[in-house]
Design an enzyme around this catalytic site. Structure first.
Site: not given
Ligand SMILES: *Cc1c(COP(=O)(O)O)cnc(C)c1O
Length: 399
Positions: A142, A227, A256
């Site tokens: 994701f 990520d 985040k």
């Molecule tokens: C939440 C998340 C995203 C996307 O971030 P947004 O601020 O919702 O655009 C990308 N990668 C990971 C691993 C995430 O948990």
């Protein structure tokens, strides 16, 4: 359902796009680990906005920084310089060791930016023939919801109805270093991976996977892109999840909790060789690197460090995991986690369990039908955490 709650839900369902299926709780205010609904009922937040609120809701020091900066200047655009951005860069460098930062807003945008940077590096530095760069990703990944990112999702629903998709991605099984090695070609510019997969249900790869991935990437001159939008900034008991295997990625993506939930702030960090491929006009964002975002992020990072939130996550997470594993229920298949990031894999649908927990005063959310993800603010009181475990035990015992 109380009348007021019903009214708000009615409006939301009538006028809003139905791209979420939230629990029927309408939150009006929050403080620390607790949120309060429009009826005045309080709930323990065990999701923390998907780890955006690691510092706890409305942390007073971040709030103060936000208000103070909002009264000075909020947005200059990058047409001009501002006094917060350089300090944000310097503090991120001191915290992470990375030489350079590219500031963005949402996590998705930061991932998009990292993909652009990796491709450009592939052509400009590695010498991949034009238009041929490949990026390897993992099953169950994701990384966001844009067209390019869903192009390499292995989740059918994320793609259904959104084609045509982008080329240049290869998917290998998460945790399978052999498959990664076999997928690398002379045109591979990057391997993009979540050190622990959050949305997939807190999936932890086999020990040594990241270290092996690091070795493969180094050997083949491929960028390792971590990520850490959800796993980073203390969630797993280290500042970054890659530290559990003693490696350093080439590119780090954060978001985040970078703002403690006050504002969308994200960043791509890398060496000068890598981020140096961007020249004026190559990439940009009106809001990226704005002084309000930078002031908030600086305060949010200070809170994580000064309150020892990564250490708290390690200590409380271990205790919570052990407590949850002691729950004897035929409904529980397994409990896994790292730090205060725990998944309970059930033999039954997780949604009704989350709904029952909500009635008990605790908020968490199912992921992938049978998994409950538990990720409270890292500032949570030990007693509140044990209370949450008691609620889970009680609800599972009743079902
Ligand atoms: C939440 C998340 C995203 C996307 O971030 P947004 O601020 O919702 O655009 C990308 N990668 C990971 C691993 C995430 O948990």
């Amino acid at each position: 359902m109380e009348a007021l709650t019903k009214d708000f839900i009615g409006l939301e369902e009538q006028y809003g796009a139905h791209n979420y299926h939230p629990l029927d709780v309408v939150i009006e205010r929050a403080s620390g680990s607790w949120v309060y609904d429009v009826e005045g009922k309080r709930y323990l937040d065990c999701l923390a906005a998907y780890s955006a609120v690691n510092q706890g809701h409305c942390h007073p020091r971040i709030l103060e920084a936000m208000v103070e900066q909002a009264q000075k200047v909020t947005l200059t655009s990058r047409a001009f310089r501002n006094d917060q951005l350089p300090l944000f860069y310097e503090e991120l460098h001191a915290l992470t060791g990375f030489e350079m930062t590219l500031p963005m807003n949402s996590g998705t945008e930061a991932v998009e930016s990292a993909i652009k940077v990796a491709r450009k590096w592939g052509y400009a530095v590695k010498g991949i023939p034009a238009g041929r760069a490949e990026i390897i990703v993992c099953t169950n990944n994701f990384h966001g919801r844009t067209i390019s990112i869903v192009s390499f999702s292995s989740e059918d629903q994320y793609k259904d109805g959104f084609g045509p998709f982008l080329e240049g991605f290869k998917v290998v099984p998460f945790g399978d270093a052999g498959a990664l090695r076999a997928a690398v070609t002379a045109n591979t510019c990057a391997f993009l991976v979540e050190p622990i997969q959050g949305e997939a249900g807190v999936l932890i790869p086999p020990d040594g996977f990241l270290a092996e991935a690091r070795a493969i990437c180094t050997e083949h001159n491929v960028l390792l892109i971590a990520d850490e939008i959800q796993s980073g900034l203390g969630r797993t008991g280290e500042m970054f999840a890659y530290q559990h295997e003693g490696i350093v990625p080439d590119v780090l993506i954060i978001g985040k909790a970078l703002s403690g939930g006050f504002y969308p702030v994200s960043a791509v960090l890398a060496s000068r060789e890598i981020l140096g491929v961007l020249h004026p006009g190559d990439h940009g964002s009106t809001f990226g690197g704005n002084p309000l975002a930078c002031a908030i992020a600086r305060a949010a990072l200070r809170v994580i460090v000064e309150e020892g939130l990564a250490e708290r996550s390690a200590l409380l997470g271990a205790e919570f995991l052990e407590r949850l594993r002691r729950i004897e229920s035929p409904h529980v298949r397994s409990v896994r986690g790292r730090g205060l990031w725990i998944a309970m894999e059930l033999n039954i649908a997780a949604r009704p369990v989350c709904e029952a927990l909500m009635k008990e005063g605790m908020l968490c959310k199912e992921t992938h039908t049978t998994v409950i993800r538990l990720a409270p603010p890292l500032t949570i009181d030990r007693d509140d955490l044990m209370w949450a475990a008691d609620r889970i035990e009680a609800v599972l015992g009743r079902l």
